[in-house]
Design an enzyme around this catalytic site. Structure first.
Site, short mmCIF file in Angstrom:
data_model
loop_
_atom_site.label_atom_id
_atom_site.label_comp_id
_atom_site.label_asym_id
_atom_site.label_seq_id
_atom_site.Cartn_x
_atom_site.Cartn_y
_atom_site.Cartn_z
CB SER A 129 -0.86 0.02 1.26
OG SER A 129 -1.49 1.28 1.42
CE1 TYR A 138 -3.81 -2.01 5.34
CE2 TYR A 138 -3.30 0.26 4.72
CZ TYR A 138 -3.67 -1.03 4.37
OH TYR A 138 -3.87 -1.35 3.05
#
Ligand code: NDP
Ligand code: 8X3
Length: 252
Positions: free
Chosen positions: A139, A152
Site C-alpha cells: 500500500s 496498517y
C-alpha cells in the site's frame, strides 16, 4: 494445461476482480477467503470459463494454510502465481485510541497471514521456476505515513521489505516478487476499516475518483504475465485525484 493462480482474499475487492481478470486470460483459479458462500458464487460465475477450486481459508491459521495447499486437487497443484491479497486495516482513529486487539488482527492478517501462505507455496513456486510470480498487496501506506495509519502502514512496510528480501533468496530460481502499492481504491476496505460504517465509506469516496478493484486487478495480472525475465519490484499507483499533504506542525 493452463497456468494456476492462487488468490487470497478472493471474496471481495481486488482479489475478486483479479480472479475475473485471470479467468479472462484462461488461467485456472484457486480462490480462497473466509466467506465461503461468496467463493461459491464466484465459482458459479467463472467455472464455465476456466477450472476453479475454492477453499475457505483464514490466512492467519498456518495449519489451515498448510492443509489447503496439501489438499489442492490434481490440475491445481502447480501454482504459477501467488497473489497475496488478503488484508485489512482496522480503526482509523489515532494510535492511542485503538484497542490492542485490533492491532493484533491487522498484524496477524497482513504479516503473519501473508508469510504463512508464502511459506506454504514457496516449494511449488520454485518448482514452477522461470516466470512464476508472487504478487504482494502492499500500500502507499507502507511508504508514506498518515494519521491513523499506525500498524496498517507498518504492516505494509513489512510487505515491501519482505518482498525485496525474498527476491535476494530466490535469485536463480526464476521466481519473481512484486509489491503492488495502491493508493485509495473503492472496495469494501473502508467498510471493514470502520467496522461497518457504510456512511463513512461512502463519504471517503464521494466527490472524487478513486481507483477501482478492476484497475488494480489489471496491474496484478500485468506483473504476473510479463515475459519471464522481467521483475517489477514495486508498483505504486494512486488515483490522479490523490496526492500528499504538507508536514503537520504542532504550534503553541
Ligand atoms: P476488501 O475488504 O474489499 O477485501 C479484502 C479481502 O481480504 C477479502 O476478500 C477478505 O475475505 C480478505 N481477508 C481479510 N482477512 C482475511 C483473513 N484473515 N483470511 C483470509 N482472507 C482475509 O479490500 P481490498 O480488496 O481493498 O483489499 C485487498 C488488499 O489490498 C488488502 O491487503 C489491502 O490492505 C490492500 N490495499 C487496499 C487498498 C484500498 O484502498 N482498497 C489500497 C492499498 C492496499 P474474507 O473476509 O472473506 O476472509
Ligand atoms: C489503503 C489505501 O490510502 O487508505 O492501503 O492507505 S490508504
Amino acid at each position: 494445461m493452463s497456468d494456476v493462480v492462487f488468490i487470497t482474499g478472493a471474496t471481495s475487492g481486488f482479489g475478486r476482480a483479479a480472479a475475473r481478470r485471470f479467468a479472462q486470460a484462461g488461467w485456472s483459479l484457486v480462490l480462497t477467503g473466509r466467506r465461503f458462500e461468496r467463493l461459491q458464487v464466484l465459482r458459479e460465475e467463472l467455472q464455465g470459463r476456466v477450472p476453479v477450486h475454492i477453499a475457505a481459508l483464514d490466512v492467519r491459521d498456518a495449519e489451515a494454510v498448510r492443509q489447503v495447499v496439501a489438499a489442492l486437487p490434481e490440475g491445481f497443484r502447480q501454482v504459477r502465481a501467488l497473489i497475496n491479497n488478503a488484508g485489512l486495516a482496522l480503526a482509523p482513529q489515532p494510535a492511542q485510541q485503538v484497542a490492542l486487539e485490533d492491532w493484533h488482527t491487522v498484524i496477524d492478517t497482513n504479516i503473519t497471514g501473508l508469510v504463512n501462505v508464502t511459506h506454504a507455496l514457496l516449494p511449488t513456486l520454485i518448482a514452477s521456476g522461470q516466470g512464476a510470480s508472487i504478487v504482494n498487496l502492499g500500500s502507499v501506506a507502507g511508504h508514506w505515513p498518515y494519521p491513523g495509519g499506525h500498524v496498517y502502514g507498518a504492516t505494509k512496510a513489512f510487505v515491501e521489505q519482505f518482498g525485496y528480501n525474498l527476491r535476494c533468496d530466490l535469485l536463480g530460481t526464476g521466481v519473481r516478487v512484486t509489491d503492488i502499492a495502491p493508493g485509495m481504491a473503492e472496495t469494501e476496505f473502508t467498510l471493514v476499516r470502520t467496522k461497518g460504517d457504510q456512511a463513512a465509506s461512502e463519504r471517503l469516496y464521494r466527490g472524487t475518483t478513486p481507483l477501482t478493484a478492476e484497475d488494480i486487478a489489471e496491474q496484478i495480472f500485468y506483473v504476473a504475465s510479463l515475459p519471464a525475465h522481467i521483475n517489477i519490484n514495486r508498483l505504486e499507483i494512486m488515483p490522479v485525484r490523490q496526492a500528499w499533504s504538507p508536514f503537520a506542525i504542532d504550534r503553541d
